[in-house]
Design a protein around this motif. Sequence first.
Motif, PDB file in Angstrom:
ATOM      1  N   TRP A 159      82.733  39.762  55.680  1.00 30.50           N
ATOM      2  CA  TRP A 159      81.419  39.113  55.674  1.00 30.50           C
ATOM      3  C   TRP A 159      80.785  39.101  54.295  1.00 30.50           C
ATOM      4  CZ3 TRP A 159      78.212  42.792  53.887  1.00 30.50           C
ATOM      5  CH2 TRP A 159      78.517  44.129  54.166  1.00 30.50           C
ATOM      6  N   ASP A 160      81.271  39.972  53.414  1.00 30.97           N
ATOM      7  CA  ASP A 160      80.731  40.080  52.056  1.00 30.97           C
ATOM      8  C   ASP A 160      81.629  39.287  51.106  1.00 30.97           C
ATOM      9  OD1 ASP A 160      79.013  42.497  50.281  1.00 30.97           O
ATOM     10  OD2 ASP A 160      80.520  41.256  49.300  1.00 30.97           O
ATOM     11  N   PRO A 161      81.052  38.459  50.247  1.00 31.80           N
ATOM     12  CA  PRO A 161      81.872  37.586  49.389  1.00 31.80           C
ATOM     13  C   PRO A 161      82.469  38.246  48.163  1.00 31.80           C
ATOM     14  CG  PRO A 161      79.540  37.213  48.944  1.00 31.80           C
ATOM     15  CD  PRO A 161      79.602  38.196  50.090  1.00 31.80           C
ATOM     16  N   SER A 162      82.215  39.542  47.956  1.00 31.87           N
ATOM     17  CA  SER A 162      82.557  40.148  46.660  1.00 31.87           C
ATOM     18  C   SER A 162      84.059  40.230  46.401  1.00 31.87           C
ATOM     19  CB  SER A 162      81.921  41.537  46.539  1.00 31.87           C
ATOM     20  OG  SER A 162      82.335  42.387  47.577  1.00 31.87           O
ATOM     21  N   ALA A 163      84.900  40.273  47.446  1.00 25.21           N
ATOM     22  CA  ALA A 163      86.347  40.353  47.194  1.00 25.21           C
ATOM     23  C   ALA A 163      86.823  39.151  46.393  1.00 25.21           C
ATOM     24  CB  ALA A 163      87.110  40.454  48.513  1.00 25.21           C
ATOM     25  N   LEU A 164      86.372  37.949  46.778  1.00 28.51           N
ATOM     26  CA  LEU A 164      86.741  36.741  46.042  1.00 28.51           C
ATOM     27  C   LEU A 164      85.946  36.627  44.738  1.00 28.51           C
ATOM     28  CD1 LEU A 164      88.647  34.223  46.601  1.00 28.51           C
ATOM     29  CD2 LEU A 164      86.542  32.974  47.047  1.00 28.51           C
ATOM     30  N   ASP A 165      84.652  36.902  44.823  1.00 27.13           N
ATOM     31  CA  ASP A 165      83.779  36.771  43.648  1.00 27.13           C
ATOM     32  C   ASP A 165      84.251  37.648  42.495  1.00 27.13           C
ATOM     33  OD1 ASP A 165      82.287  35.080  45.177  1.00 27.13           O
ATOM     34  OD2 ASP A 165      80.513  36.352  45.311  1.00 27.13           O
ATOM     35  N   GLN A 166      84.750  38.838  42.828  1.00 23.63           N
ATOM     36  CA  GLN A 166      85.142  39.805  41.792  1.00 23.63           C
ATOM     37  C   GLN A 166      86.616  39.688  41.402  1.00 23.63           C
ATOM     38  OE1 GLN A 166      83.927  43.664  43.263  1.00 23.63           O
ATOM     39  NE2 GLN A 166      81.771  43.082  43.351  1.00 23.63           N
ATOM     40  N   GLY A 167      87.298  38.654  41.934  1.00 25.22           N
ATOM     41  CA  GLY A 167      88.673  38.414  41.513  1.00 25.22           C
ATOM     42  C   GLY A 167      89.701  39.337  42.114  1.00 25.22           C
ATOM     43  N   LEU A 168      89.379  39.967  43.267  1.00 23.42           N
ATOM     44  CA  LEU A 168      90.341  40.854  43.919  1.00 23.42           C
ATOM     45  C   LEU A 168      91.394  40.069  44.703  1.00 23.42           C
ATOM     46  CD1 LEU A 168      87.917  43.602  45.305  1.00 23.42           C
ATOM     47  CD2 LEU A 168      89.116  43.555  43.102  1.00 23.42           C
ATOM     48  N   CYS A 169      91.088  38.815  45.027  1.00 22.57           N
ATOM     49  CA  CYS A 169      92.016  37.978  45.780  1.00 22.57           C
ATOM     50  C   CYS A 169      91.784  36.517  45.396  1.00 22.57           C
ATOM     51  CB  CYS A 169      91.824  38.164  47.285  1.00 22.57           C
ATOM     52  SG  CYS A 169      90.168  37.732  47.860  1.00 22.57           S
ATOM     53  N   ALA A 170      92.736  35.657  45.775  1.00 23.38           N
ATOM     54  CA  ALA A 170      92.615  34.223  45.486  1.00 23.38           C
ATOM     55  C   ALA A 170      92.048  33.448  46.665  1.00 23.38           C
ATOM     56  CB  ALA A 170      93.987  33.657  45.113  1.00 23.38           C
ATOM     57  N   ILE A 171      92.250  33.980  47.884  1.00 22.28           N
ATOM     58  CA  ILE A 171      91.776  33.356  49.122  1.00 22.28           C
ATOM     59  C   ILE A 171      91.118  34.438  49.971  1.00 22.28           C
ATOM     60  CG2 ILE A 171      92.473  32.154  51.242  1.00 22.28           C
ATOM     61  CD1 ILE A 171      94.934  31.095  49.747  1.00 22.28           C
ATOM     62  N   GLN A 172      89.955  34.138  50.546  1.00 26.21           N
ATOM     63  CA  GLN A 172      89.265  35.121  51.378  1.00 26.21           C
ATOM     64  C   GLN A 172      88.691  34.477  52.636  1.00 26.21           C
ATOM     65  OE1 GLN A 172      86.012  37.436  49.599  1.00 26.21           O
ATOM     66  NE2 GLN A 172      85.145  37.861  51.612  1.00 26.21           N
ATOM     67  N   TRP A 173      88.908  35.135  53.774  1.00 21.73           N
ATOM     68  CA  TRP A 173      88.244  34.735  55.008  1.00 21.73           C
ATOM     69  C   TRP A 173      86.758  35.099  54.928  1.00 21.73           C
ATOM     70  CZ3 TRP A 173      89.307  31.556  58.733  1.00 21.73           C
ATOM     71  CH2 TRP A 173      88.566  31.597  59.921  1.00 21.73           C
ATOM     72  N   GLY A 174      85.901  34.199  55.395  1.00 24.42           N
ATOM     73  CA  GLY A 174      84.469  34.483  55.346  1.00 24.42           C
ATOM     74  C   GLY A 174      83.672  33.503  56.166  1.00 24.42           C
ATOM     75  N   GLY A 175      82.361  33.573  56.030  1.00 31.53           N
ATOM     76  CA  GLY A 175      81.474  32.712  56.794  1.00 31.53           C
ATOM     77  C   GLY A 175      80.599  31.863  55.897  1.00 31.53           C
ATOM     78  N   MET A 176      80.023  30.829  56.485  1.00 39.59           N
ATOM     79  CA  MET A 176      79.178  29.908  55.727  1.00 39.59           C
ATOM     80  C   MET A 176      77.957  30.616  55.140  1.00 39.59           C
ATOM     81  SD  MET A 176      77.759  26.228  56.988  1.00 39.59           S
ATOM     82  CE  MET A 176      76.827  25.151  55.887  1.00 39.59           C
ATOM     83  N   TRP A 177      77.543  31.726  55.773  1.00 38.91           N
ATOM     84  CA  TRP A 177      76.383  32.470  55.280  1.00 38.91           C
ATOM     85  C   TRP A 177      76.546  32.926  53.840  1.00 38.91           C
ATOM     86  CZ3 TRP A 177      79.610  34.224  59.256  1.00 38.91           C
ATOM     87  CH2 TRP A 177      80.470  35.295  58.925  1.00 38.91           C
ATOM     88  N   SER A 178      77.782  33.139  53.409  1.00 39.68           N
ATOM     89  CA  SER A 178      78.046  33.646  52.055  1.00 39.68           C
ATOM     90  C   SER A 178      78.015  32.562  50.978  1.00 39.68           C
ATOM     91  CB  SER A 178      79.420  34.320  52.001  1.00 39.68           C
ATOM     92  OG  SER A 178      79.476  35.452  52.824  1.00 39.68           O
ATOM     93  N   MET A 179      77.991  31.311  51.381  1.00 44.09           N
ATOM     94  CA  MET A 179      78.223  30.215  50.444  1.00 44.09           C
ATOM     95  C   MET A 179      77.266  30.182  49.236  1.00 44.09           C
ATOM     96  SD  MET A 179      78.953  26.207  51.310  1.00 44.09           S
ATOM     97  CE  MET A 179      80.439  26.564  52.237  1.00 44.09           C
ATOM     98  N   PRO A 180      75.953  30.344  49.419  1.00 42.62           N
ATOM     99  CA  PRO A 180      75.073  30.284  48.239  1.00 42.62           C
ATOM    100  C   PRO A 180      75.411  31.345  47.186  1.00 42.62           C
ATOM    101  CG  PRO A 180      73.782  30.089  50.233  1.00 42.62           C
ATOM    102  CD  PRO A 180      75.173  30.465  50.668  1.00 42.62           C
ATOM    103  N   VAL A 181      75.693  32.568  47.640  1.00 40.08           N
ATOM    104  CA  VAL A 181      76.037  33.653  46.711  1.00 40.08           C
ATOM    105  C   VAL A 181      77.354  33.352  46.007  1.00 40.08           C
ATOM    106  CG1 VAL A 181      76.694  36.089  46.571  1.00 40.08           C
ATOM    107  CG2 VAL A 181      74.729  35.420  47.951  1.00 40.08           C
ATOM    108  N   MET A 182      78.325  32.824  46.753  1.00 37.07           N
ATOM    109  CA  MET A 182      79.635  32.526  46.171  1.00 37.07           C
ATOM    110  C   MET A 182      79.558  31.355  45.188  1.00 37.07           C
ATOM    111  SD  MET A 182      82.041  33.107  49.536  1.00 37.07           S
ATOM    112  CE  MET A 182      83.557  33.642  48.753  1.00 37.07           C
ATOM    113  N   GLN A 183      78.751  30.351  45.520  1.00 41.48           N
ATOM    114  CA  GLN A 183      78.593  29.218  44.607  1.00 41.48           C
ATOM    115  C   GLN A 183      77.919  29.656  43.315  1.00 41.48           C
ATOM    116  OE1 GLN A 183      76.725  26.291  47.413  1.00 41.48           O
ATOM    117  NE2 GLN A 183      78.351  24.949  46.691  1.00 41.48           N
ATOM    118  N   LYS A 184      76.972  30.567  43.452  1.00 43.62           N
ATOM    119  CA  LYS A 184      76.295  31.075  42.252  1.00 43.62           C
ATOM    120  C   LYS A 184      77.279  31.822  41.353  1.00 43.62           C
ATOM    121  CE  LYS A 184      72.204  33.692  40.815  1.00 43.62           C
ATOM    122  NZ  LYS A 184      71.038  34.499  41.264  1.00 43.62           N
TER     123      LYS A 184
END
Length: 420
Positions: free
Chosen positions: A250-275
């Motif tokens: 549910w937290d976008p940090s795995a993708l945001d911080q470069g720990l993985c290339a693809i991450q399962w998640g929800g639309m709720w995370s989108m604004p933080v991830m886009q930023k």
Amino acid sequence: MSALSSSNWDRRNVLRAALGLTAAGGLAACGSNTGRSSGGSGSGLVQYFHAYGEAGTEQAIKRYAKAYSKANVTTNWITGNNFEAKLFSSLLTKQAPDVFEFHPQLQMVKSGQVADLSDLIDPVKDDFNPADIKSHTVDGKIYGIRMIDDPQFFYYRKSMLEKAKVDVPTTLDELLEAAAKLTTGKVKGVFLGNDFTAVQNPLIFSAGADTLNEKNEIAYHTDGVVEGLKKLRQLFTSGNVLLDAPTDFWDPSALDQGLCAIQWGGMWSMPVMQKALGDDLGIFPFPAIGSSGKQSVYNGGWSMFVNAKGKNVDAAKEYVKWLWIDQKKYQEDWALSYGFHIPPRTSIANGATKLKSGLPAEAVKLFTDYGHFDNIAFDQAMQTAFNDVIATSVRKNGNPEAALDTCDKKVNVELKKLFG
């Protein structure tokens, strides 16, 4: 660290604590001191919410409640990783809330726990997503008002896929191949949540199956689901999956911080991830599994219920109508200001400019084209039973057929309780 990281609860995991867990007692209601002798009595109303991770959500809910003039509404904002257990245990006591958020559950309707809200919803029924109405309807009566729809899908770093010359996967086989090519020294190919349970419903749907059929019989035990479980086991043991992320899906940090290339998640995370990632962010549905499979998007979300066993049912219904039917500005604010959710009200969704272009619009299209909703009859105990299938056949090396057979026995016990 994203705003979502403040919550340590896997808050949208489809596997929620079984209702039976609370019957044993020993779990006290949690939340702020109401200053009254019991949670659901006195001159005011009490509402229960789980602790959303998005910054500003607690303040927003309390702001809405404060604006209500007909009753003093106290919010119990429940932190920790077992909101369901705390909610269910409180419902067995005099501390029970008058109003609470949860997911549609037939067991709660059959036990008389949740009030019929048809009279509130009927005048505006045509303004709700029909699937949201259907998922809350039993014998023609509507129990619960949908607040937000939460589609879930894979996020990916476009630059990483381009560098590895990997196409966006459309089948589970392609996802396995992509994960292998995308895994480098410090970066894992894919993250599906720390225990894989986040993808159990998409696994069923993408295999062309369902939780239950129209006759309320088991529909998840198919060759396609067995194949999917075997593929997930391959992924789990491949070394190409992030298995120890600091926070869950549910937290976008795995993708945001470069720990993985693809991450399962929800639309709720989108604004933080886009930023964090800008135009380097893409999305795709859960890939198809087997010859009869189709890509899928699981729609989570939260709904508002009135405690039918409370002492303030009429007053609680009046408050729920005021906030979740009449106050469209608050409904829009809740859906779009603290993360992205799809408003279940068509009129609000149609006017949601934030969802009209770019990646949010793409997410809405995935939701429309591939979306699957909860089945109200597939209850807590059934979900937990399938959770055990994931644990046995994916995280351990158990036989998927045997795991599903065990699950079938548990689910059939629940179905007999519900339908005789």
